[in-house]
Design an enzyme around this catalytic site. Structure first.
Site, PDB file in Angstrom:
ATOM      1  N   GLY A  40      43.395 133.353  77.205  1.00  0.00           N
ATOM      2  CA  GLY A  40      44.223 132.169  76.964  1.00  0.00           C
ATOM      3  C   GLY A  40      44.229 131.230  78.151  1.00  0.00           C
ATOM      4  O   GLY A  40      43.321 131.271  78.987  1.00  0.00           O
ATOM      5  N   ALA A  41      45.279 130.353  78.216  1.00  0.00           N
ATOM      6  CA  ALA A  41      45.336 129.281  79.224  1.00  0.00           C
ATOM      7  C   ALA A  41      44.018 128.504  79.173  1.00  0.00           C
ATOM      8  O   ALA A  41      43.336 128.323  80.191  1.00  0.00           O
ATOM      9  CB  ALA A  41      45.620 129.848  80.615  1.00  0.00           C
ATOM     10  N   HIS A  43      40.892 126.111  79.009  1.00  0.00           N
ATOM     11  CA  HIS A  43      40.470 124.878  79.668  1.00  0.00           C
ATOM     12  C   HIS A  43      39.079 124.519  79.151  1.00  0.00           C
ATOM     13  O   HIS A  43      38.513 125.232  78.301  1.00  0.00           O
ATOM     14  CB  HIS A  43      40.509 125.032  81.194  1.00  0.00           C
ATOM     15  CG  HIS A  43      39.776 126.253  81.701  1.00  0.00           C
ATOM     16  ND1 HIS A  43      38.418 126.444  81.554  1.00  0.00           N
ATOM     17  CD2 HIS A  43      40.230 127.370  82.326  1.00  0.00           C
ATOM     18  CE1 HIS A  43      38.060 127.582  82.081  1.00  0.00           C
ATOM     19  NE2 HIS A  43      39.148 128.185  82.549  1.00  0.00           N
ATOM     20  N   GLY A  45      36.263 124.920  80.280  1.00  0.00           N
ATOM     21  CA  GLY A  45      35.265 125.993  80.413  1.00  0.00           C
ATOM     22  C   GLY A  45      35.261 126.879  79.173  1.00  0.00           C
ATOM     23  O   GLY A  45      34.201 127.200  78.618  1.00  0.00           O
ATOM     24  N   HIS A  46      36.462 127.247  78.703  1.00  0.00           N
ATOM     25  CA  HIS A  46      36.542 128.061  77.475  1.00  0.00           C
ATOM     26  C   HIS A  46      35.968 127.268  76.299  1.00  0.00           C
ATOM     27  O   HIS A  46      35.255 127.810  75.445  1.00  0.00           O
ATOM     28  CB  HIS A  46      37.995 128.409  77.146  1.00  0.00           C
ATOM     29  CG  HIS A  46      38.663 129.283  78.158  1.00  0.00           C
ATOM     30  ND1 HIS A  46      39.665 128.835  78.979  1.00  0.00           N
ATOM     31  CD2 HIS A  46      38.477 130.594  78.469  1.00  0.00           C
ATOM     32  CE1 HIS A  46      40.081 129.834  79.754  1.00  0.00           C
ATOM     33  NE2 HIS A  46      39.373 130.906  79.472  1.00  0.00           N
ATOM     34  N   ASP A 159      32.110 134.293  85.703  1.00  0.00           N
ATOM     35  CA  ASP A 159      32.354 135.692  86.075  1.00  0.00           C
ATOM     36  C   ASP A 159      31.026 136.431  85.897  1.00  0.00           C
ATOM     37  O   ASP A 159      30.835 137.196  84.945  1.00  0.00           O
ATOM     38  CB  ASP A 159      33.456 136.283  85.192  1.00  0.00           C
ATOM     39  CG  ASP A 159      34.784 135.600  85.457  1.00  0.00           C
ATOM     40  OD1 ASP A 159      35.204 135.564  86.615  1.00  0.00           O
ATOM     41  OD2 ASP A 159      35.388 135.066  84.512  1.00  0.00           O
ATOM     42  N   LEU A 193      35.735 125.642  86.830  1.00  0.00           N
ATOM     43  CA  LEU A 193      37.013 125.682  86.111  1.00  0.00           C
ATOM     44  C   LEU A 193      37.497 127.128  86.004  1.00  0.00           C
ATOM     45  O   LEU A 193      36.718 128.044  85.747  1.00  0.00           O
ATOM     46  CB  LEU A 193      36.856 125.081  84.715  1.00  0.00           C
ATOM     47  CG  LEU A 193      36.457 123.604  84.662  1.00  0.00           C
ATOM     48  CD1 LEU A 193      36.473 123.098  83.224  1.00  0.00           C
ATOM     49  CD2 LEU A 193      37.375 122.748  85.526  1.00  0.00           C
TER      50      LEU A 193
HETATM   51  O1  PAF Z   1      36.888 136.800  81.380  1.00  0.00           O
HETATM   52  C1  PAF Z   1      37.995 137.018  80.846  1.00  0.00           C
HETATM   53  O2  PAF Z   1      38.765 136.093  80.533  1.00  0.00           O
HETATM   54  C2  PAF Z   1      38.433 138.454  80.592  1.00  0.00           C
HETATM   55  O3  PAF Z   1      37.973 139.309  81.588  1.00  0.00           O
HETATM   56  C3  PAF Z   1      37.999 138.961  79.190  1.00  0.00           C
HETATM   57  C4  PAF Z   1      36.480 139.023  79.077  1.00  0.00           C
HETATM   58  C5  PAF Z   1      38.569 138.070  78.121  1.00  0.00           C
HETATM   59  C6  PAF Z   1      38.529 140.386  78.983  1.00  0.00           C
HETATM   60  O4  PAF Z   1      39.915 140.424  79.048  1.00  0.00           O
END
Ligand code: PAF
Length: 288
Positions: A40-41, A43, A45-46, A159, A193
């Site tokens: 969640g939260a 932005h 990037g998501h 990540d 981000l």
């Molecule tokens: O990258 C993330 O936001 C978290 O590590 C994930 C992959 C959603 C697992 O909780």
């Protein structure tokens, strides 16, 4: 800046039974399904990952679960930004078909004792700084993939160590899913981000983009033959001079196995870093 233009939120599902009823109907209709796991939260990037998922599949599930198992003692689990209603509105605007926001019991039912751990790749960098973090990630990701049964699952390159660990997890457990990587989304000044950027003070925010700049300088140097330890040390100095409070690591590693590279870089490689500004830990990486 995220533009919220449609009031129509995707259905929000909290139980595995509801989830399987909906996704089962999609599969019966031969629809290809993509999953974008998030905490969640949301932005930009998501959203870039949701757009990428949309290009891969006709149905897109975004999961939202702030996973306690991947936060260590003293980390920000309690204060992690949470606003499900806003996230649902944001997703409505980008065309998400289902928001899976499982109840804690849907992920960790009473009596839950199973942990999924990937060896080796989790021993260094984030794994060394945050013991137990990756077991929390791989356990929840394995569960989300099993529950949603997507054809593809999309993760961000920001990540990068997590991404490679999840690729290994899927390969080792024969999970029938294709793992797709989305490029790092950045602010115009280069800062990657992250939901945690919200914790930066205005002063820290001016320093933060130096992380990307230092990585770019060092990655370019390595690409023209400067040995990895020399370029890494130069990047570390840039960050210290800029005002970072600590540099946890800056390491050139092989792009897929994450093996440490010690001399002149001659294989596809990635330069990865984590550095602290006050209580905020910033992660970033760059291809070499
Ligand atoms: O990258 C993330 O936001 C978290 O590590 C994930 C992959 C959603 C697992 O909780």
């Amino acid at each position: 800046m995220i533009n919220i233009c449609s009031p129509q939120s995707p259905p929000i599902v909290r139980s595995i039974t509801e989830l399987r009823a909906l996704t089962g109907a999609w599969r019966a209709a031969d629809q290809r399904v993509a999953l974008v796991p998030t905490m969640g939260a949301l932005h930009e990037g998501h959203l870039s990952l949701v757009h990428l998922a949309r290009r891969q599949a006709s149905k897109v599930i975004v999961s939202l679960f702030v996973n306690p198992a991947q936060f260590g003692p003293g980390e920000d689990f309690q204060s992690y930004p949470r606003d499900e209603a806003l996230d649902a509105q944001i997703l409505a605007a980008v065309g998400c078909d289902l928001l899976y926001a499982p109840s804690p019991a849907a992920i960790y039912p009473p009596g839950f004792v199973t942990t999924v751990t990937v060896g080796g790749l989790t021993d260094f960098m984030e794994g060394a700084t945050r013991p137990g973090h990756f077991s929390g990630v791989t356990t929840v990701v394995a569960k989300l993939i099993i529950q949603c049964a997507p054809d593809v699952a999309v993760f961000g390159e920001k990540d990068y160590q997590q991404l490679q660990i999840i690729r290994r997890l899927a390969a080792d457990l024969d999970l029938p899913v294709e793992i797709i990587a989305g490029p790092i989304a950045r602010d115009p000044d280069g800062l990657a981000l992250s939901s945690r950027n919200a914790y930066l003070t205005p002063q820290q925010r001016t320093i933060a983009p130096t992380l990307n700049r230092a990585l770019q300088v060092a990655a370019r140097a390595m690409a023209v033959g400067v040995p990895a330890p020399v370029a890494e040390a130069d990047a570390r100095r840039i960050l210290e001079v800029a005002g970072f409070d600590a540099v946890d690591y800056i390491e050139a590693r092989s792009a897929d196995t994450l093996e440490r590279l010690a001399g002149v870089v001659s294989v596809p490689a990635r330069l990865l870093a984590a550095a602290r500004l006050g209580r905020v830990r910033l992660l970033d990486n760059a291809p070499i």
